[in-house]
Motif scaffolding. Sequence first.
Motif, PDB file in Angstrom:
ATOM      1  N   ARG A  21     -27.075  -9.408  28.269  1.00 47.52           N
ATOM      2  CA  ARG A  21     -26.392 -10.630  28.378  1.00 47.52           C
ATOM      3  C   ARG A  21     -27.283 -11.864  28.200  1.00 47.52           C
ATOM      4  N   ARG A  22     -28.329 -11.607  29.059  1.00 53.01           N
ATOM      5  CA  ARG A  22     -29.384 -12.662  29.018  1.00 53.01           C
ATOM      6  C   ARG A  22     -29.918 -13.168  27.409  1.00 53.01           C
ATOM      7  N   HIS A  23     -30.106 -11.863  26.877  1.00 58.25           N
ATOM      8  CA  HIS A  23     -30.474 -11.966  25.232  1.00 58.25           C
ATOM      9  C   HIS A  23     -29.514 -12.950  24.779  1.00 58.25           C
ATOM     10  N   CYS A  24     -28.270 -12.771  24.902  1.00 60.52           N
ATOM     11  CA  CYS A  24     -27.206 -13.586  24.160  1.00 60.52           C
ATOM     12  C   CYS A  24     -27.255 -14.894  24.674  1.00 60.52           C
ATOM     13  N   GLN A  25     -27.533 -15.316  25.928  1.00 61.73           N
ATOM     14  CA  GLN A  25     -27.600 -16.501  26.574  1.00 61.73           C
ATOM     15  C   GLN A  25     -28.814 -17.361  25.822  1.00 61.73           C
ATOM     16  N   MET A  26     -29.808 -16.720  25.453  1.00 68.23           N
ATOM     17  CA  MET A  26     -30.926 -17.486  24.705  1.00 68.23           C
ATOM     18  C   MET A  26     -30.511 -17.713  23.351  1.00 68.23           C
ATOM     19  N   GLN A  27     -29.819 -16.739  22.809  1.00 66.68           N
ATOM     20  CA  GLN A  27     -29.335 -17.198  21.532  1.00 66.68           C
ATOM     21  C   GLN A  27     -28.445 -18.449  21.363  1.00 66.68           C
ATOM     22  N   ILE A  28     -27.709 -18.519  22.396  1.00 65.19           N
ATOM     23  CA  ILE A  28     -26.805 -19.590  22.209  1.00 65.19           C
ATOM     24  C   ILE A  28     -27.546 -20.823  22.697  1.00 65.19           C
ATOM     25  N   ALA A  29     -28.405 -20.791  23.595  1.00 61.56           N
ATOM     26  CA  ALA A  29     -29.158 -22.029  23.803  1.00 61.56           C
ATOM     27  C   ALA A  29     -29.850 -22.518  22.221  1.00 61.56           C
ATOM     28  N   LEU A  30     -30.432 -21.493  21.944  1.00 62.03           N
ATOM     29  CA  LEU A  30     -31.017 -21.712  20.569  1.00 62.03           C
ATOM     30  C   LEU A  30     -30.227 -22.244  19.164  1.00 62.03           C
ATOM     31  N   ILE A  31     -29.121 -21.892  19.387  1.00 59.34           N
ATOM     32  CA  ILE A  31     -27.816 -22.257  18.490  1.00 59.34           C
ATOM     33  C   ILE A  31     -27.839 -23.853  18.736  1.00 59.34           C
ATOM     34  N   GLU A  32     -27.527 -24.069  20.146  1.00 57.31           N
ATOM     35  CA  GLU A  32     -27.190 -25.560  20.610  1.00 57.31           C
ATOM     36  C   GLU A  32     -28.408 -26.398  20.253  1.00 57.31           C
ATOM     37  N   ILE A  33     -29.749 -25.977  20.563  1.00 58.15           N
ATOM     38  CA  ILE A  33     -31.002 -26.810  20.063  1.00 58.15           C
ATOM     39  C   ILE A  33     -30.954 -27.198  18.668  1.00 58.15           C
ATOM     40  N   GLY A  34     -30.709 -26.053  17.911  1.00 64.11           N
ATOM     41  CA  GLY A  34     -30.487 -26.175  16.508  1.00 64.11           C
ATOM     42  C   GLY A  34     -29.682 -27.293  15.950  1.00 64.11           C
ATOM     43  N   GLN A  35     -28.447 -27.441  16.737  1.00 71.39           N
ATOM     44  CA  GLN A  35     -27.465 -28.416  16.346  1.00 71.39           C
ATOM     45  C   GLN A  35     -27.934 -29.902  16.563  1.00 71.39           C
ATOM     46  N   HIS A  36     -28.854 -29.956  17.710  1.00 68.99           N
ATOM     47  CA  HIS A  36     -29.249 -31.255  18.122  1.00 68.99           C
ATOM     48  C   HIS A  36     -30.378 -31.743  17.063  1.00 68.99           C
ATOM     49  N   LEU A  37     -31.170 -30.719  16.458  1.00 69.89           N
ATOM     50  CA  LEU A  37     -32.307 -30.843  15.606  1.00 69.89           C
ATOM     51  C   LEU A  37     -31.811 -30.870  14.150  1.00 69.89           C
ATOM     52  N   GLY A  38     -30.594 -31.054  14.129  1.00 69.69           N
ATOM     53  CA  GLY A  38     -29.796 -30.972  12.655  1.00 69.69           C
ATOM     54  C   GLY A  38     -30.056 -29.758  11.703  1.00 69.69           C
ATOM     55  N   PHE A  39     -30.378 -28.486  12.281  1.00 76.54           N
ATOM     56  CA  PHE A  39     -30.694 -27.513  11.844  1.00 76.54           C
ATOM     57  C   PHE A  39     -29.164 -26.259  11.692  1.00 76.54           C
ATOM     58  N   LYS A  40     -29.236 -25.709  10.623  1.00 74.16           N
ATOM     59  CA  LYS A  40     -27.982 -24.622  10.849  1.00 74.16           C
ATOM     60  C   LYS A  40     -28.983 -23.231  11.464  1.00 74.16           C
ATOM     61  N   THR A  41     -27.978 -22.387  11.887  1.00 74.73           N
ATOM     62  CA  THR A  41     -28.641 -21.391  12.602  1.00 74.73           C
ATOM     63  C   THR A  41     -28.306 -19.771  12.207  1.00 74.73           C
ATOM     64  N   TRP A  42     -29.022 -18.963  11.964  1.00 72.63           N
ATOM     65  CA  TRP A  42     -28.541 -17.612  11.327  1.00 72.63           C
ATOM     66  C   TRP A  42     -28.740 -16.808  12.615  1.00 72.63           C
ATOM     67  N   ILE A  43     -27.697 -16.237  13.051  1.00 69.32           N
ATOM     68  CA  ILE A  43     -27.599 -15.260  14.459  1.00 69.32           C
ATOM     69  C   ILE A  43     -27.710 -13.649  13.580  1.00 69.32           C
ATOM     70  N   ALA A  44     -28.481 -12.880  14.230  1.00 70.41           N
ATOM     71  CA  ALA A  44     -28.318 -11.240  14.015  1.00 70.41           C
ATOM     72  C   ALA A  44     -26.960 -10.879  13.539  1.00 70.41           C
ATOM     73  N   GLN A  45     -26.724 -10.183  12.411  1.00 76.95           N
ATOM     74  CA  GLN A  45     -25.371  -9.814  12.002  1.00 76.95           C
ATOM     75  C   GLN A  45     -24.604  -8.896  13.107  1.00 76.95           C
ATOM     76  N   ASN A  46     -25.369  -8.181  13.931  1.00 77.64           N
ATOM     77  CA  ASN A  46     -24.711  -7.450  15.075  1.00 77.64           C
ATOM     78  C   ASN A  46     -24.481  -8.077  16.246  1.00 77.64           C
TER      79      ASN A  46
END
Length: 362
Positions: free
Chosen positions: A186-211
């Motif tokens: 769960r904590r691992h996933c929370q970090m991924q979500i934070a990174l997705i939203e940080i990426g949005q603010h920086l104008g990035f697209k984000t790849w998340i692990a397929q699984n």
Amino acid sequence: MSRLTAANLVHEIGMLPKSSVYNYVHSKTPTIIKIVNVVKPEGPIVIQRIRPNKGETWNNAKEESISMQMIWRLANTLAPNHPINVDRIFGGSYNTRSALEALLAHTPQFYYCYPGRIESISSNSKIKPGHKHIMWCPDNPHAPNVMVKAEVDIVISEVPNTEIVYDALVLPDEIQTPELDIEMKRRHCQMQIALIEIGQHLGFKTWIAQNDKGIIYKNRKIGEMEDVITSLKKEENVMQNFYDAQKAALLIDCIWFKNGRLMPAVMEVEHSTGVTSGLTRMKGLQDALPPFPTRYVIVAPDEDRDKVFREASRPQFQSLNTRFFPYSAVEEMYALFKRRKLKGITEEFLDSYMEPVLAQLA
């Protein structure tokens, strides 16, 4: 040294004599402290405490622990010549927080002080008497085994701490396996979500692990979140012509892309697995691409810093020039973007939050 680790604090306290007794910073506190054991490199620190005015003696004093997590939490807040309110850092947590503060105050690089406090009422500001703080002064050490008050011309504006709030997560059945601690995942996933939203603010697209794409957040699969890439082959020019790179990237936790041509960061979140597996995946991606400017990053709990640095410094991973992005820095950046609509941010902004591993070897 511009930052401290838990190992630094433990080392300093370990230099204090176990035969001595130590007072609290607050002079009216009747309790005294004795060090029983200091476990290196990062703790815990075992202590005893008694109140002689209540007839207590060392013979029947219980042993208490200052945990590694607690030491790391304080270490991450310390900066040179910057006053820290220990009670504010820990809130109501950890009943040994004042003991940790007191022991540090007896070490040569730490002082206690009372900076002024800005009190704002109805747009009127006044400087009021301040609360107790400790301050790390590495360039001005005092004599060991005593506490020294620093006279400071500093005032503190006590802005409330920002809280990071994550909505509930629904994990797919395939990753709810008995061998995997569900809270770690769960904590691992929370970090991924934070990174997705940080990426949005920086104008990035984000790849998340397929699984991980099937995880549900805010009633939506994270693989379907805004600016999350569904296909490396179709959407990112960086990898279109490199099949081996596409294959190597499939299970990497998070990759940021920019304008279809740039790849600002490749990140492995190491909460539930060993650091080596993440480094190995990133090395596989690096080997499958032509020389390409990017950041290879390990995102991990703050207390895992030493482990990250040790593994990332191994010869087979040195070409990655790995950076360490601690959880606290991820959430600090995440909170900043949540509070402020920042504009004009360059990629170099990332570097102030990520610590280069190989720089420590130079």
